[in-house]
Structures are given as C-alpha cells and as structure tokens.
Design an enzyme around this catalytic site. Structure first.
Site, mmCIF file in Angstrom:
data_model
loop_
_atom_site.group_PDB
_atom_site.id
_atom_site.type_symbol
_atom_site.label_atom_id
_atom_site.label_comp_id
_atom_site.label_asym_id
_atom_site.label_seq_id
_atom_site.Cartn_x
_atom_site.Cartn_y
_atom_site.Cartn_z
ATOM 1 C CB SER A 97 -0.943 0.011 1.204
ATOM 2 O OG SER A 97 -0.214 -0.144 2.414
ATOM 3 C CG ASP A 105 -1.816 4.536 8.955
ATOM 4 O OD1 ASP A 105 -0.607 4.281 9.095
ATOM 5 O OD2 ASP A 105 -2.461 4.183 7.947
ATOM 6 C CG HIS A 135 -0.481 3.769 5.003
ATOM 7 N ND1 HIS A 135 -0.892 2.932 6.022
ATOM 8 C CD2 HIS A 135 -0.270 2.974 3.931
ATOM 9 C CE1 HIS A 135 -0.928 1.675 5.581
ATOM 10 N NE2 HIS A 135 -0.554 1.672 4.324
#
Length: 432
Positions: A158, A408, A411
């Site tokens: 990702s 998070d 990311h």
C-alpha cells in the site's frame, strides 16, 4: 584619360580607413567563433532562475548560486553519481508546494488527509533540498514524453500504491480529461492502470506486498494474521511485469510483523505441503534472491529500468524525537530537524540485504537502482495520515476517546512526502 589629383591628407585618411577594414576583416573569423561559442555556452549552461531547475547542480543550493553569479552551472549531461540526492534537509516552501491540489485529484481517497479532518496544511509545503545540489523541477510533460509508448509499473504494498497515486496526481493536470483513462481494480484483480492516451503511456500499480506468493495476495482481503509466504515462488505475480519498461518495486512493511513468518515449501494447492517457521530476516533474504533471479532472467537489459524503493519509516514512539512518552505521530505538525535522526521504526539490517540483491543485478549488466528514501522520510513525523484517513473498520469507544491509539503512523498524507519520492524517481528517469 584625366587623372584626379589626390591630396596628401586625403591619401592618409584613405590609408587609415583601409587599414581599419583589413584589420576588421582579419579578426572577423575570431569574432564569429567567439559569438558561436557564446551561444553554445548559453545553451549548455542555462541561467539558474529561482525555482526553474532543469538539472542537478552540484554547486550548493539555489540561494548560494544566486548570490555568486560568477559560478557557472554544470552541463545537463551531468549524472546523479556526482551528488547524493538522498542526503539533505527539508526546506519550507509554500510558493512551489504542493505540486497539485488535494481537491483536484480523485485518486487520493483515504490518503486525502484534509478531506478527512486534518486542519493544518503545512505538511504539504516542504521541499527536499539535497546537500550540494538541486533536484530538477518536476515537469509532467517531460515525464510523459519520456514515457511515450512505454509502461511504468509500481509493484508492492500500500505504500507503493500511495506513490502510484502521487505520481498520477502529479501528471494528471497536464492531460485533458478526455485524453486519460483509469482502469480500476476489480475484486481479486491486483492491477490498476492509468492511461495517458495521447502518449500511449501507462502508469500502473500491481499489488504484491511480499513480492513472492503469499496468502495475502488478494488486493482487498489481505488482512490475515497467520501469514504464509512461498519464498521460492514468484511467477504468478512476475508474469505481469515481464514487458514493463520502468519497474518500481518495494517490499518492507509486511516483513516487519514479527520475529518469524510461516514459510511454505510446496504448492499452495497441495494438501501435503510442508511449513517452516523461519526468521523474518532470512525469509526476506530468500525472497529477494528469488526476485533478483527472476529479474536477471526475464528483464530486457537494453530496455528496462529497475528501481527498488527503500524502507519507509514509521513514527510510533514520540520519545525518540523528544516527544511525550507513549505518544506517536498523532498531532505532529513539524519535521524532525536533527540531522541523521533514526527511529526504531526502521530495521537497518534490511538495507544490506536489498543492496546486495541490487548490486548483483548491476554486476550482471542490469540497470537497477535503490531509491534510498529512508533517511529523508525519517524526519517527517508530521507527514503521516494519523487519524485523518478513511477507516477500514468501525472505531471502538476506547479508540474514539483516545485518538492516538488508532493513529496510522505507517502511511503518508497526499499531497506530501510521496511526491518527493517521485521527484527523485523523476530525476533518475530523465537525467540518468
């Protein structure tokens, strides 16, 4: 015939005039050569005008160059080997950043942090300044011309998908709406394709978080606690890469989930396949060897460029940069300024394994490079999505009451740090 009498003073003037003419005629070739040389120098050594950077300049940053007009910029043929573009500092630059507007790129989705509640925007406005040189200014049209009739593919997890989104957003505004297309990822289909129709060029992303085959290969349903990897099997994925002109790989985040991982030595369909619990570092090394062996055999050395993006760091322990113990990247709004900072979110044992695999390919004549984004990304504790993203599942009451618990710190927001990764990729593609 009657001859006109010429006076002595008139003869002197005539002689002087002729002498001047013959003198000029004798130096005329030199003047022409000087003029031609000046034109050539002007073409090879373009004026360095603020943000208009067209080459990598190993003469200091823009401010130094502007204050010392006697320093001449090097030729455009300069290669990246003369400057370590991965060593430098972050400079706040709200005049040229961000490279695109958040609301004008529909591909961002969960990486659009402002859309998901982030109030500050300073994280979008930092420019990477290498020590001793400048990066070329990103030019979407120049990149698309280089990609004409070619395929560029990101392969990995990702984080690599985020870099794909970033690059698509960086070039999108240079392509009329009706002259671009997007093939979305269907259920179980690991490939996404952005097509610039007028250039017959594609920018693609292929989901393969461990590069080799695993039980996490479904691009949607891959949240599996009991991970199984086939470290010697890669063909299922790699057959999609074989005809690509520029390959950009990454694989790190999924190799740091624990000290060991379950390795399968048989076919995924075989009922009697054998398993082994293997140390993560060793399994990663075998997987990279499988990857490099495939690259060596199947990639066209005269056609394909191969890049491998280094570790993307995490920021889960605020005490490591002088923050509050027990906190993480949540509510961080400024980069780390300590040069050489390294947090525990990066496993530096991984880098020698990667470099060894890349060096093996280069010794065998394949054009392969590491995009060593780790150190420059270490400074950017402010650039993570944190809580400002589309959540994959409903939050608990405890999480809602304590936002740091679900932040998070893996990311990155867009526009933001991945744009700089792509500026580095762009520099390699166009100037190397």
């Amino acid at each position: 015939m009657r001859h006109q009498r010429i006076k002595p003073n008139q003869m002197a003037r005539t002689a002087r005039t002729e002498a001047k003419w013959w003198g000029l005629r004798s130096i005329f070739p030199s003047l022409v050569a000087l003029l031609v040389g000046t034109i050539i120098l002007a073409a090879v050594y373009p004026a360095h005008n603020g943000e208009e950077q067209s080459s990598i300049l190993p003469v200091g940053d823009r401010e130094s160059l502007l204050s010392e007009p006697t320093i001449m910029a090097p030729p455009l043929s300069l290669t990246l080997s003369s400057c370590d573009v991965f060593s430098g500092r972050w400079v706040f630059d709200n005049s040229s950043r961000p490279l695109y507007k958040e609301g004008e790129c529909k591909y961002m989705r969960q990486l659009s942090c402002r859309k998901h509640g982030r109030k500050d925007s300073k994280y979008q406005q930092w420019r990477w300044q290498p020590h001793g040189c400048d990066l070329p200014r990103f030019d979407a049209t120049a990149l698309l011309e280089r990609l004409r009739n070619k395929r560029l593919m990101f392969v990995g997890d990702s984080l690599n998908r985020g870099q794909w989104v970033s690059l698509v957003c960086m070039v999108k505004s240079s392509i009329p709406k009706k002259r671009r297309s997007h093939t979305g990822r269907g259920h179980g289909i690991p490939l996404i394709v952005f097509n610039a129709l007028d250039y017959n060029a594609t920018i693609e992303f292929y989901w393969a978080p461990l590069l080799v085959e695993s039980n996490c290969d479904d691009p949607v349903n891959h949240r599996i606690d009991d991970r199984i990897v086939r470290v010697r099997a890669i063909e299922k994925h790699a057959r999609h890469w074989s005809d690509v002109d520029i390959l950009v790989f990454n694989s790190y985040l999924w190799w740091r989930q624990g000290p060991k991982i379950k390795v399968s030595w048989g076919s995924s369909a075989s009922p009697d396949r054998k398993y082994e619990m293997m140390k993560m570092h060793r399994a990663y090394k075998i997987a990279l060897n499988t990857w490099s062996d495939w690259i060596q055999v199947h990639v066209n050395r005269s056609k394909t460029q191969v890049f491998f993006v280094g570790m993307s760091p995490t920021h889960e322990r605020a005490e490591e940069w002088g923050g509050i113990a027990g906190h993480n990247c949540f509510e961080e709004t400024e980069p780390i300024t300590k040069e050489g900072y390294r947090g525990s979110g990066s496993n530096w044992r991984i880098m020698p394994v990667l470099r060894k695999a890349i060096n093996k390919l280069r010794k065998r004549g394949l054009n392969a490079h590491v995009l060593n984004i780790t150190q420059l990304s270490e400074y950017r504790k402010d650039a993570h999505t944190s809580i400002h993203k589309q959540q994959s599942k409903s939050l608990t009451r405890h999480q809602i009451a304590n936002p740091a618990t679900y932040a998070d710190c893996f990311h990155w927001c867009l526009p933001g740090l991945p744009d700089v990764w792509n500026e580095l990729l762009y520099a390699y593609i166009l100037h190397n």
